[in-house]
Design a protein around this motif. Structure first.
Motif, PDB file in Angstrom:
ATOM      1  N   ILE A  53      11.464  -7.168 -13.591  1.00  0.00           N
ATOM      2  CA  ILE A  53      11.280  -5.937 -12.580  1.00  0.00           C
ATOM      3  C   ILE A  53       9.956  -5.972 -12.333  1.00  0.00           C
ATOM      4  CG2 ILE A  53      11.868  -3.791 -12.360  1.00  0.00           C
ATOM      5  CD1 ILE A  53      13.939  -4.265 -14.745  1.00  0.00           C
ATOM      6  N   TYR A  54       9.573  -6.015 -11.025  1.00  0.00           N
ATOM      7  CA  TYR A  54       8.311  -5.644 -10.377  1.00  0.00           C
ATOM      8  C   TYR A  54       8.283  -4.207 -10.099  1.00  0.00           C
ATOM      9  CZ  TYR A  54       8.200 -10.765 -10.760  1.00  0.00           C
ATOM     10  OH  TYR A  54       8.242 -12.095 -10.881  1.00  0.00           O
ATOM     11  N   PHE A  55       7.388  -3.516 -10.577  1.00  0.00           N
ATOM     12  CA  PHE A  55       7.244  -2.106 -10.270  1.00  0.00           C
ATOM     13  C   PHE A  55       5.938  -1.812  -9.542  1.00  0.00           C
ATOM     14  CE2 PHE A  55       5.748   2.314 -11.119  1.00  0.00           C
ATOM     15  CZ  PHE A  55       6.982   2.994 -10.573  1.00  0.00           C
ATOM     16  N   HIS A  56       6.210  -1.376  -8.133  1.00  0.00           N
ATOM     17  CA  HIS A  56       5.342  -1.170  -7.192  1.00  0.00           C
ATOM     18  C   HIS A  56       4.745   0.189  -6.927  1.00  0.00           C
ATOM     19  CE1 HIS A  56       4.895  -5.470  -5.438  1.00  0.00           C
ATOM     20  NE2 HIS A  56       6.379  -5.280  -6.193  1.00  0.00           N
ATOM     21  N   ASP A  57       3.506   0.778  -6.841  1.00  0.00           N
ATOM     22  CA  ASP A  57       3.124   1.922  -6.603  1.00  0.00           C
ATOM     23  C   ASP A  57       3.388   2.231  -5.196  1.00  0.00           C
ATOM     24  OD1 ASP A  57       0.974   0.982  -4.864  1.00  0.00           O
ATOM     25  OD2 ASP A  57      -0.317   1.357  -6.514  1.00  0.00           O
ATOM     26  N   ASP A  58       3.020   3.395  -4.712  1.00  0.00           N
ATOM     27  CA  ASP A  58       3.417   3.982  -3.476  1.00  0.00           C
ATOM     28  C   ASP A  58       2.611   3.535  -2.213  1.00  0.00           C
ATOM     29  OD1 ASP A  58       1.108   5.235  -3.930  1.00  0.00           O
ATOM     30  OD2 ASP A  58       2.128   7.339  -3.565  1.00  0.00           O
ATOM     31  N   GLU A  59       1.504   2.548  -2.769  1.00  0.00           N
ATOM     32  CA  GLU A  59       0.779   1.800  -1.706  1.00  0.00           C
ATOM     33  C   GLU A  59       1.499   0.490  -1.618  1.00  0.00           C
ATOM     34  OE1 GLU A  59      -1.859   3.081  -0.143  1.00  0.00           O
ATOM     35  OE2 GLU A  59      -1.379   4.994  -1.006  1.00  0.00           O
ATOM     36  N   GLY A  60       2.053  -0.001  -2.252  1.00  0.00           N
ATOM     37  CA  GLY A  60       2.940  -1.378  -2.378  1.00  0.00           C
ATOM     38  C   GLY A  60       2.330  -2.409  -3.266  1.00  0.00           C
ATOM     39  N   ASP A  61       1.409  -1.754  -3.848  1.00  0.00           N
ATOM     40  CA  ASP A  61       0.648  -2.684  -4.849  1.00  0.00           C
ATOM     41  C   ASP A  61       1.344  -2.709  -6.245  1.00  0.00           C
ATOM     42  OD1 ASP A  61      -1.590  -3.354  -3.282  1.00  0.00           O
ATOM     43  OD2 ASP A  61      -2.537  -1.155  -4.062  1.00  0.00           O
ATOM     44  N   LEU A  62       1.298  -3.793  -7.009  1.00  0.00           N
ATOM     45  CA  LEU A  62       2.119  -4.124  -8.177  1.00  0.00           C
ATOM     46  C   LEU A  62       1.269  -3.396  -9.207  1.00  0.00           C
ATOM     47  CD1 LEU A  62       4.330  -5.855  -9.611  1.00  0.00           C
ATOM     48  CD2 LEU A  62       2.414  -7.611 -10.040  1.00  0.00           C
ATOM     49  N   ALA A  63       2.296  -2.344  -9.779  1.00  0.00           N
ATOM     50  CA  ALA A  63       1.695  -1.625 -10.953  1.00  0.00           C
ATOM     51  C   ALA A  63       2.062  -1.818 -12.281  1.00  0.00           C
ATOM     52  CB  ALA A  63       2.383  -0.177 -10.474  1.00  0.00           C
ATOM     53  N   ASP A  64       3.226  -2.537 -12.268  1.00  0.00           N
ATOM     54  CA  ASP A  64       3.666  -2.994 -13.802  1.00  0.00           C
ATOM     55  C   ASP A  64       4.788  -4.051 -13.614  1.00  0.00           C
ATOM     56  OD1 ASP A  64       3.718  -3.002 -16.578  1.00  0.00           O
ATOM     57  OD2 ASP A  64       3.596  -1.110 -16.819  1.00  0.00           O
ATOM     58  N   CYS A  65       5.092  -4.720 -14.568  1.00  0.00           N
ATOM     59  CA  CYS A  65       6.366  -5.820 -14.637  1.00  0.00           C
ATOM     60  C   CYS A  65       7.101  -5.116 -15.899  1.00  0.00           C
ATOM     61  CB  CYS A  65       5.734  -7.160 -14.729  1.00  0.00           C
ATOM     62  SG  CYS A  65       4.921  -7.758 -13.351  1.00  0.00           S
TER      63      CYS A  65
END
Length: 126
Positions: free
Chosen positions: A90-102
């Protein structure tokens, strides 16, 4: 995918302000079999917040490469059926669309919720 549903339900119950900003997206890695119609039928068995996507074979291949998703299609059986082995992340992106966590499939929903809350509420102190 059921585990993600548990995460979403926990966030909705305990952190509704954060949950309102999360949209789970499922991307098929088998566009030959997973038409939009097939995904719509498949979606009925999962959390209602999910968005199901697919693309052309090249788009899906590029997405898998960009996210370093392992994909391996097994040989077809005599009746034309086949399995597709793939990594489950599961790829978790921030509100800018950048990858924040997996998050991996071995993680407990409670731990995923904690990490999401931490990522979404972190305020730097510098």
């Amino acid at each position: 995918m059921h585990k993600v549903g548990k995460v979403l339900d926990s966030l909705s119950q305990n952190h509704p302000d954060l949950a309102a900003n999360i949209k789970p997206i499922f991307v098929s890695i088998d566009p030959a079999r997973d038409s939009l119609k097939a995904l719509k039928a498949y979606a009925k068995d999962f959390h209602p917040d999910y968005v199901f996507l697919t693309g052309s074979p090249d788009q899906v291949k590029d997405m898998a490469k960009n996210y370093r998703v392992y994909v391996s299609k097994a040989d077809e059986t005599e009746d034309g059926d086949y399995l597709v082995d793939h990594s489950i992340v599961i790829y978790f992106h921030d509100d800018e669309g950048d990858l924040a966590d997996c998050f991996t499939q071995s993680m407990r929903p409670k731990d995923v919720v904690e990490q999401i809350v931490e990522r979404m509420t972190f305020v730097p102190t510098y």
